[in-house]
Design a protein around this motif. Structure first.
Motif, PDB file in Angstrom:
ATOM      1  N   VAL A  28       0.848  -1.185   0.000  1.00 15.47           N
ATOM      2  CA  VAL A  28       0.000   0.000   0.000  1.00 15.47           C
ATOM      3  C   VAL A  28       0.888   1.242   0.000  1.00 15.47           C
ATOM      4  CG1 VAL A  28      -1.699   1.317   1.317  1.00 15.47           C
ATOM      5  CG2 VAL A  28      -1.890  -1.170   1.179  1.00 15.47           C
ATOM      6  N   GLY A  29       0.605   2.189  -0.892  1.00  5.64           N
ATOM      7  CA  GLY A  29       1.414   3.382  -1.044  1.00  5.64           C
ATOM      8  C   GLY A  29       2.457   3.267  -2.134  1.00  5.64           C
ATOM      9  N   GLU A  30       2.626   2.088  -2.687  1.00  9.26           N
ATOM     10  CA  GLU A  30       3.625   1.876  -3.741  1.00  9.26           C
ATOM     11  C   GLU A  30       3.058   2.285  -5.094  1.00  9.26           C
ATOM     12  OE1 GLU A  30       6.137  -1.904  -5.608  1.00  9.26           O
ATOM     13  OE2 GLU A  30       5.429  -1.949  -3.519  1.00  9.26           O
ATOM     14  N   VAL A  31       3.931   2.817  -5.953  1.00  6.65           N
ATOM     15  CA  VAL A  31       3.539   3.216  -7.303  1.00  6.65           C
ATOM     16  C   VAL A  31       3.626   2.002  -8.221  1.00  6.65           C
ATOM     17  CG1 VAL A  31       4.083   4.693  -9.278  1.00  6.65           C
ATOM     18  CG2 VAL A  31       4.317   5.574  -6.952  1.00  6.65           C
ATOM     19  N   VAL A  32       2.575   1.759  -8.997  1.00  5.49           N
ATOM     20  CA  VAL A  32       2.559   0.650  -9.948  1.00  5.49           C
ATOM     21  C   VAL A  32       2.328   1.184 -11.350  1.00  5.49           C
ATOM     22  CG1 VAL A  32       1.753  -1.051  -8.261  1.00  5.49           C
ATOM     23  CG2 VAL A  32       0.087   0.241  -9.590  1.00  5.49           C
ATOM     24  N   PRO A  84       3.325  10.480 -10.760  1.00  6.12           N
ATOM     25  CA  PRO A  84       3.754  10.391 -12.165  1.00  6.12           C
ATOM     26  C   PRO A  84       4.297   9.017 -12.499  1.00  6.12           C
ATOM     27  CG  PRO A  84       5.385  11.585 -10.880  1.00  6.12           C
ATOM     28  CD  PRO A  84       4.239  11.336  -9.965  1.00  6.12           C
ATOM     29  N   VAL A  85       3.406   8.118 -12.922  1.00  7.52           N
ATOM     30  CA  VAL A  85       3.839   6.764 -13.221  1.00  7.52           C
ATOM     31  C   VAL A  85       4.282   6.594 -14.672  1.00  7.52           C
ATOM     32  CG1 VAL A  85       2.401   5.778 -11.428  1.00  7.52           C
ATOM     33  CG2 VAL A  85       1.459   6.121 -13.707  1.00  7.52           C
ATOM     34  N   ASP A  86       3.981   7.571 -15.516  1.00  9.06           N
ATOM     35  CA  ASP A  86       4.473   7.500 -16.885  1.00  9.06           C
ATOM     36  C   ASP A  86       4.571   8.919 -17.445  1.00  9.06           C
ATOM     37  OD1 ASP A  86       1.903   8.209 -17.430  1.00  9.06           O
ATOM     38  OD2 ASP A  86       1.295   6.247 -18.189  1.00  9.06           O
ATOM     39  N   ALA A  87       4.963   9.017 -18.658  1.00 10.52           N
ATOM     40  CA  ALA A  87       5.187  10.336 -19.254  1.00 10.52           C
ATOM     41  C   ALA A  87       3.907  11.132 -19.375  1.00 10.52           C
ATOM     42  CB  ALA A  87       5.844  10.183 -20.628  1.00 10.52           C
ATOM     43  N   SER A  88       2.784  10.438 -19.495  1.00 10.52           N
ATOM     44  CA  SER A  88       1.535  11.167 -19.678  1.00 10.52           C
ATOM     45  C   SER A  88       1.164  11.952 -18.447  1.00 10.52           C
ATOM     46  CB  SER A  88       0.412  10.188 -20.028  1.00 10.52           C
ATOM     47  OG  SER A  88       0.191   9.287 -18.959  1.00 10.52           O
ATOM     48  N   ALA A  89       1.631  11.509 -17.274  1.00 10.95           N
ATOM     49  CA  ALA A  89       1.271  12.213 -16.049  1.00 10.95           C
ATOM     50  C   ALA A  89       1.897  13.598 -16.012  1.00 10.95           C
ATOM     51  CB  ALA A  89       1.708  11.404 -14.828  1.00 10.95           C
TER      52      ALA A  89
END
Length: 492
Positions: A28-32, A84-89
């Protein structure tokens, strides 16, 4: 504001309806990231990693390791756009979901987006694993709405029409079980009708409802020990034990013949792979009138032929692959044995191709991977495919498709150092060939006593499919090929 997406246990295929959480791969709290494996589960077929179709921050997990969940039950929630998990973020766009609905496969198209809907008067409370669920046990109430299509974890949307239809809208789960956003009056979110007052029952998960149904526990009679009166699994188990104690009576005289468990006895649940094996073998014994015949064969020439094949260089051909090639040649001569019985139609269904299963021992027990279209492969091709499937079995990466659809099984129990066995047919197949250890023994060869490498072959068959003549002919042909591999040249 980030949107909270709920990811449910997806449809795992092959008619599987539940899975056990073996190991969480995220906290919980981890970025996926999109399609990142988040949990390892064990089904009745194999151990698989489940990828999440959303990218973001994990806000809750549903179920501790060792918990068994039905298909469609919540696994975790992800706050999409919270990090921000990818460039789109970085451009302010929300990451798109993959639409993943089946383990190991993505749809490649984003799922349709739905607005979150909160129902007034329904609060949220934490589960034992720190997840936040609704007071009636459905994740939709007070949380994200359950979307149509892939976002629903591969389940279809169910709607009731007529009076009370709006309250009964939800998702149809495994086996048609209703997992909804609230329920019609007098009906629990799990679909079971409850006595007493109307309205939702505060239950932590669909698993708790399932346990209550199986043991006949009325959830409205329980007082939940969780926060805000939430009914937990422990509450149901306590009620089951209390009911069993109340129903207990002084043992009858006949009970003296029963075997007591005794102190210190260990109980091992028959679930997952072991449970599936037990069910299948039990069904085989109940339904199939089997018979077994066996013969000893001199395998000295077969071993010599294998050495000659491998001396020429290239990939090695295994002994099991040669036995598999002998099986496919024998089944071409005796096609009745590559069949199944349709009991409802009272028909023997002769199958067009040979999908050859073989027993492979792993740390999790014995599994039977299937070599597809074995009748179209030569010895080298069979050897390569058997090696691939064996490695996948030992590493726990076999897919459900690798373990189903067999039409005939080759059981090499000789690797355990035993000479013979009477194997149980792998239902719904019609026959199985067993191969014992190959050991040097005294043997009459060309009229003289000699030490030869001898193997015992056993053949178990469904007596509804053929009689002893067909079974004996099959086994004798296999033995002839073992003793004189040149016999195979006629079918190559």
């Amino acid at each position: 504001m980030p949107e909270v997406k709920e990811f449910r246990l997806p449809d795992l295929g092959e008619g599987l309806t539940e899975a056990e959480i073996v190991r969480w791969l995220v906290e919980v709290g981890e970025v996926v990231a999109v399609d990142q494996p988040v949990v390892e589960v064990e089904t009745a077929k194999a151990m698989v990693e489940v990828p999440c179709p959303y990218g973001g921050v994990v806000t809750a997990r549903f179920g501790a390791e060792g918990t068994e969940l039905p298909v469609g039950a919540p696994l975790l929630t992800v706050a999409v756009g919270a990090s921000p998990v990818d460039a789109s973020a970085s451009t302010g766009e929300e990451p798109e979901a993959s639409g993943n609905v089946l383990v190991g496969y993505g749809t490649g198209a984003p799922a349709a987006r739905r607005r979150r809907v909160r129902r007034p008067g329904v609060g949220a409370s934490p589960t034992p694993d720190g997840a936040v669920g609704s007071a009636d046990g459905s994740a939709a109430a007070g949380g994200p709405a359950v979307p149509d299509g892939p976002e629903a974890g591969g389940h279809r949307r169910a709607r009731s029409y007529g009076p009370g239809a709006a309250a009964a809208e939800g998702v149809a789960g495994a086996g048609g079980e209703f997992v909804g956003r609230g329920a019609a009056p007098g009906v629990a979110a799990g679909g079971s009708r409850l006595s007493g007052s109307t309205g939702p029952v505060p239950v932590v998960s669909p698993l708790v409802r399932k346990m209550a149904r199986e043991h006949g526990v009325d959830l409205r009679e329980l007082t939940g020990t969780g926060r805000d009166g939430l009914i937990l699994r422990a509450d149901v188990e306590r009620a089951v034990r209390a009911a069993a104690d109340a129903a207990a009576a002084p043992p009858a005289p006949a009970a003296a013949t029963a075997v007591p468990a005794g102190e210190g006895a260990e109980r091992i649940p028959l679930r997952g792979l072991r449970g599936a094996v037990a069910e299948k073998l039990g069904r085989s014994r109940r339904e199939i009138p089997d018979a077994t015949c066996w013969v000893d064969a001199d395998a000295t020439e077969l071993l010599a032929a294998r050495r000659a094949m491998n001396a020429g260089g290239g990939p090695k051909v295994s002994l099991l692959a040669l036995l598999a090639r002998i099986c496919t040649a024998a089944l071409a001569r005796y096609p009745d044995l590559n069949s199944t019985v349709d009991t409802e139609a009272r028909e023997i269904v002769r199958l067009p191709g040979v999908h050859l299963g073989f027993a492979a021992q792993t740390e999790r027990g014995l599994v039977v991977p299937v070599v597809r279209d074995a009748h179209l492969r030569n010895a080298a091709g069979l050897s390569a495919e058997i090696a691939r499937l064996t490695e996948a079995a030992r590493s726990g990466t076999l897919t459900p498709a690798d373990l189903t659809g067999g039409t005939f099984t080759l059981n090499n129990y000789g690797v355990f150092g035993v000479d013979g066995s009477t194997p149980i047919i792998n239902h719904p197949e019609a026959a199985m060939l067993g191969v014992g250890r190959i050991a040097p023994k005294p043997w009459v060869h060309q009229g003289e006593l000699a030490v030869r490498h001898v193997v015992q072959l056993s053949f178990t068959f469904d007596h509804r499919v053929c009689d002893g003549g067909t079974a004996g002919g099959f086994l004798r042909y296999v033995a002839d090929c073992v003793e004189q591999p040149a016999v195979l040249l006629r079918s190559l």
